[in-house]
Design a protein around this motif. Structure first.
Motif, PDB file in Angstrom:
ATOM      1  N   VAL A 254     -24.952 -20.464  -1.566  1.00  0.00           N
ATOM      2  CA  VAL A 254     -23.656 -20.401  -0.889  1.00  0.00           C
ATOM      3  C   VAL A 254     -22.732 -21.509  -1.404  1.00  0.00           C
ATOM      4  O   VAL A 254     -21.554 -21.291  -1.646  1.00  0.00           O
ATOM      5  N   HIS A 255     -23.278 -22.682  -1.602  1.00  0.00           N
ATOM      6  CA  HIS A 255     -22.474 -23.769  -2.163  1.00  0.00           C
ATOM      7  C   HIS A 255     -22.043 -23.459  -3.591  1.00  0.00           C
ATOM      8  O   HIS A 255     -20.998 -23.930  -4.047  1.00  0.00           O
ATOM      9  N   ALA A 256     -22.836 -22.653  -4.293  1.00  0.00           N
ATOM     10  CA  ALA A 256     -22.501 -22.287  -5.672  1.00  0.00           C
ATOM     11  C   ALA A 256     -21.442 -21.196  -5.740  1.00  0.00           C
ATOM     12  O   ALA A 256     -20.812 -21.016  -6.787  1.00  0.00           O
ATOM     13  N   GLY A 257     -21.248 -20.450  -4.618  1.00  0.00           N
ATOM     14  CA  GLY A 257     -20.213 -19.425  -4.627  1.00  0.00           C
ATOM     15  C   GLY A 257     -20.562 -18.123  -3.935  1.00  0.00           C
ATOM     16  O   GLY A 257     -19.701 -17.243  -3.810  1.00  0.00           O
ATOM     17  N   LEU A 304     -16.392 -19.837   3.279  1.00  0.00           N
ATOM     18  CA  LEU A 304     -15.054 -19.343   3.574  1.00  0.00           C
ATOM     19  C   LEU A 304     -14.171 -19.316   2.333  1.00  0.00           C
ATOM     20  O   LEU A 304     -13.239 -18.510   2.258  1.00  0.00           O
ATOM     21  N   ASP A 305     -14.447 -20.168   1.368  1.00  0.00           N
ATOM     22  CA  ASP A 305     -13.696 -20.137   0.107  1.00  0.00           C
ATOM     23  C   ASP A 305     -13.944 -18.810  -0.612  1.00  0.00           C
ATOM     24  O   ASP A 305     -13.018 -18.181  -1.128  1.00  0.00           O
ATOM     25  N   ALA A 306     -15.214 -18.385  -0.634  1.00  0.00           N
ATOM     26  CA  ALA A 306     -15.541 -17.109  -1.258  1.00  0.00           C
ATOM     27  C   ALA A 306     -14.915 -15.954  -0.493  1.00  0.00           C
ATOM     28  O   ALA A 306     -14.406 -14.997  -1.097  1.00  0.00           O
ATOM     29  N   ALA A 307     -14.957 -16.037   0.838  1.00  0.00           N
ATOM     30  CA  ALA A 307     -14.357 -14.982   1.659  1.00  0.00           C
ATOM     31  C   ALA A 307     -12.860 -14.861   1.386  1.00  0.00           C
ATOM     32  O   ALA A 307     -12.321 -13.757   1.249  1.00  0.00           O
ATOM     33  N   ASP A 327     -16.016 -24.793   3.363  1.00  0.00           N
ATOM     34  CA  ASP A 327     -14.579 -24.548   3.493  1.00  0.00           C
ATOM     35  C   ASP A 327     -13.827 -25.733   2.912  1.00  0.00           C
ATOM     36  O   ASP A 327     -13.608 -26.742   3.582  1.00  0.00           O
ATOM     37  N   SER A 328     -13.427 -25.619   1.648  1.00  0.00           N
ATOM     38  CA  SER A 328     -12.726 -26.724   0.998  1.00  0.00           C
ATOM     39  C   SER A 328     -11.356 -26.948   1.621  1.00  0.00           C
ATOM     40  O   SER A 328     -10.836 -28.058   1.624  1.00  0.00           O
TER      41      SER A 328
END
Length: 336
Positions: A254-257, A304-307, A327-328
């Protein structure tokens, strides 16, 4: 004369005391030796390894236990020689992390109790006759959160998902067993699993491109062909170009994307292994009669960044259940 006798008795008492202390020291039990073997020297195995060591210490196996940790290199001949040398030592227990480590130890035919972790199917791997009664010298924990629970988590964010694609190693018994169970679980959710077997000569990018035209999401499973470092990078790259969500195997994915992952809490899994190892070390239990256990705690990770990149809105009901949210945007606003 009395003074001489008293002095003689005093000297004798001191000498006797020294002998007794030395005898007690010599009679103290030798330290137990625990060998920890990781399939590779990567961060994926660190939480479970740390949880295991901490768990042993919390159960009284700290100062009385020597713990040796090593990782396989991936070179079969070299790894077999390394393990052969370690097996010949007086191990009280062996703890294995991952399929390769467990298989390599099993092939060395150890005689001491062995506890495995972070594998999917110990029966297909040949280290357990059944989950309830493993038999032999092995017992441990499985990594697997049920396929149905993982796919259900994906549907909570992506209810329109009807077809999910994945890669697996051709002929791998563990992955085939998982795929069979996953297909049945997916059917209950009206999801179709579209899979592609990978051989050493298969072009992974081409296989992913082929799947991308047929599915609404990619699924990483615990198989080097699917979730190994290069496989992860290739899957995320193709998913990004086709705007496809990725269901991962771990928080690291998840941290990878990846969009999300419902996975075992690996630190807690290591503690479960320590809980199982303690009675094996003191001799009050036998591995062959100790049931294999699954994850005690699961962890829901959401990106959330990927979403946002996919144009998806993650329901608040999912966010409230999430153990970890990437979430960046929130991090940036929080730093102002």
């Amino acid at each position: 004369m009395k003074r001489f006798i008293s002095l003689t008795m005093l000297v004798a008492a001191v000498v006797c005391g020294m002998v007794c202390v030395r005898a007690n020291a010599d009679s103290s039990p030798p330290k137990r030796r625990v060998l920890v073997v990781k399939s590779r020297d990567i961060s994926f195995y660190a939480p479970a390894s740390q949880g295991f060591v901490k768990g042993l210490k919390s159960r009284g196996y700290g100062d009385t236990t020597d713990i040796t940790i090593l990782a396989l290199s991936g070179d079969k001949n070299q790894d077999q020689q390394t393990i052969k040398a370690q097996i010949q030592k007086n191990n009280s227990l062996i703890f294995t992390l991952g399929t390769d480590a467990t298989r390599t130890i099993a092939e060395a035919h150890p005689t001491c109790p062995c506890v495995f972790s972070m594998i999917l199917d110990p029966i297909s791997l040949g280290v357990a006759k059944s989950l309830a009664q493993p038999g032999g010298v092995f017992t441990g924990t499985t990594l697997q959160v049920s396929a149905g629970k993982q796919l259900d988590a994906l549907q909570q964010i992506l209810p329109q998902a009807q077809k999910v694609g994945l890669l697996y190693t051709d002929g791998d018994a563990t992955s085939l067993a998982f795929l069979s169970a996953a297909t049945q679980d997916a059917a209950k959710l009206n999801i179709e699993i579209v899979s592609k077997a990978m051989t050493p000569t298969t072009d992974r990018k081409a296989a992913l491109e082929e799947l991308a035209g047929k599915v609404g999401a990619f699924w990483l499973i615990v198989d080097p062909a699917s979730a190994g470092p290069q496989a992860l990078a290739d899957t995320l790259d193709v998913a990004k170009s086709h705007k496809l969500p990725v269901l991962g195997t771990s928080s690291a994915n998840v941290h990878a994307g990846a969009l999300l992952a419902l996975s075992a809490n690996l630190q807690d899994l290591g503690d479960v292994n320590a809980e199982m190892a303690a009675p094996l070390l003191d001799g009050s239990a036998q591995p062959g009669q100790t049931s294999v256990r699954g994850p005690r705690q699961t962890m829901l990770s959401v990106n959330l960044d990927a979403a946002s990149a996919l144009g998806l809105t993650v329901p608040n009901s999912v966010l409230r259940l999430a153990d970890e949210v990437v979430d960046s945007g929130a991090a940036k606003s929080g730093s102002k």
